[in-house]
Scaffold this active site. Structure first.
Site, PDB file in Angstrom:
ATOM      1  N   THR A 163      37.454  42.016  46.880  1.00 46.89           N
ATOM      2  CA  THR A 163      36.219  42.345  46.822  1.00 46.89           C
ATOM      3  C   THR A 163      34.811  43.001  46.232  1.00 46.89           C
ATOM      4  O   THR A 163      34.170  43.172  46.533  1.00 46.89           O
ATOM      5  CB  THR A 163      36.841  43.789  48.148  1.00 46.89           C
ATOM      6  N   ASP A 164      35.459  42.987  44.351  1.00 45.74           N
ATOM      7  CA  ASP A 164      34.810  43.047  43.558  1.00 45.74           C
ATOM      8  C   ASP A 164      33.384  42.105  43.552  1.00 45.74           C
ATOM      9  O   ASP A 164      32.024  42.493  43.436  1.00 45.74           O
ATOM     10  CB  ASP A 164      35.050  43.157  42.307  1.00 45.74           C
ATOM     11  N   SER A 174      38.241  38.553  41.732  1.00 47.24           N
ATOM     12  CA  SER A 174      37.226  38.169  42.183  1.00 47.24           C
ATOM     13  C   SER A 174      36.208  38.128  40.832  1.00 47.24           C
ATOM     14  O   SER A 174      34.912  37.913  40.862  1.00 47.24           O
ATOM     15  CB  SER A 174      36.381  38.588  43.442  1.00 47.24           C
ATOM     16  N   THR A 199      42.529  41.072  45.824  1.00 57.45           N
ATOM     17  CA  THR A 199      43.103  42.368  46.033  1.00 57.45           C
ATOM     18  C   THR A 199      44.522  41.569  47.884  1.00 57.45           C
ATOM     19  O   THR A 199      45.825  42.105  47.427  1.00 57.45           O
ATOM     20  CB  THR A 199      42.911  43.930  46.469  1.00 57.45           C
TER      21      THR A 199
END
Length: 340
Positions: free
Chosen positions: A97-98, A65, A21
């Site tokens: 961030t996942d 990610s 992101t």
């Protein structure tokens, strides 16, 4: 590898961009954000990053990610190790961030340098009015260059907080305060552009680089009224270990217990709590399917180690030839490390 230029003998900060992101913006109306911003472009508008520093940045990939994998992370690790050899005093990795909590734990188990390796990202795309990427990148860079960060291994910096990979979890899908460390809290904070650690650095667990990468570790969640089909086929499918994401303090249904016992005779079986906060128990419940019952059947409780990180730990241990030491490492990371 780009050639390092450091004519002014300034402190070197290396940044590797993986996408996510923090690198996303909407390219066409209605198309949704995509990872298109290179590492070099991430620095636009963050003039503070160039003050008194030699900033070296590379775009290692541009992917969400969810599409990262162990092989790519090993390449990132080698890149980061090369930056240390080239004189970097701090290294920052930007990514989505996942999977941030998982990649941080993976890299931390292999990072043997004193130089800080700091991971960060963003919850909002770059063209969002509340884009948090620039602030997170600036904070991460300050943490990476702070002498207090040395010998702390890999760190996660998000939303003004510094987290340890063993404890950090992504606990919200959208909001800026998406990351926390249940039970333990952050290891430090950013306060008035300064790094403030809340506890001392403790002994770390570092594994050798994996020699094998083709093994597989299954992760099965326990759910209400779950069938047994996947569990019945774990061995036939060629998995080398199994992690059970169990109810509560480490519990499964009565229908699962005999199958788990069969699996433990062939491959390691780890049981972690699916709750997202708190450890598995070891001697509280004695019903069929409880933690005590599963231990008697050969399963290993993970303590504070969450299912996702338990899977990574087993994968690395098998890969580096330490499969026989799984119980020792689970005890160290799931229980003893929690006491430090």
């Amino acid at each position: 590898m780009a050639q390092r230029l450091n004519h002014n003998s300034l402190p070197i900060l290396s940044i590797g961009a993986l996408g996510g992101t923090v690198s996303m913006r909407t390219t066409q109306p209605g198309s949704g954000a995509q990872p298109v911003i290179t590492g070099e472009a991430l620095l636009d508008g963050i003039s503070q990053l160039h003050e008194g520093l030699d900033v070296h940045i590379e775009t290692l990939c541009l992917v969400p990610s969810a599409s990262l994998d162990f092989n790519l992370l090993l390449e990132v690790l080698i890149w980061a190790q090369e930056q240390v050899k080239l004189g970097a005093l701090g290294i920052v990795i930007t990514q989505g961030t996942d999977t941030l909590e998982e990649t941080a734990f993976f890299l931390d188990l292999l990072w043997d340098a004193d130089v800080p390796l700091v991971l960060t990202g963003a919850m909002h795309p770059s063209d969002h009015p509340g884009a948090d990427g620039p602030a997170n990148l600036l904070d991460a860079s300050r943490v990476a260059l702070d002498t207090q960060s040395r010998k702390r291994g890999v760190l996660v910096v998000m939303n003004g907080q510094i987290h340890q990979p063993l404890h950090v979890r992504k606990c919200s899908s959208i909001t800026l305060d998406a990351f926390n460390s249940p039970f333990f809290g952050p290891a430090g904070l950013m306060l008035e552009n300064r790094v403030l650690y809340l506890r001392k650095a403790c002994a770390r667990t570092v594994l050798p680089m994996p020699r094998s990468i083709h093994h597989k570790v299954a992760l099965l969640p326990a759910t209400l009224s779950a069938d047994t089909v996947l569990l019945e086929h774990v061995l036939a499918l060629g998995y080398d270990a199994l992690v059970v994401s169990a109810f509560g303090a480490g519990h499964v249904s009565v229908e699962w217990v005999d199958l788990i016992e069969q699996v433990t005779t062939e491959i390691p079986v780890l049981v972690a709590s699916r709750t997202g906060s708190g450890p598995t128990a070891e001697a509280s419940y004695g019903f069929i399917g409880s933690e005590m019952d599963l231990i008697d059947r050969g399963a290993l409780m993970c303590g504070f180690l969450c299912p996702y990180k338990a899977r990574i730990l087993i994968w690395l241990l098998i890969g580096c030839g330490h499969a026989r030491d799984i119980a020792k490492y689970v005890q160290r990371l799931g229980f003893k490390a929690a006491e430090a």
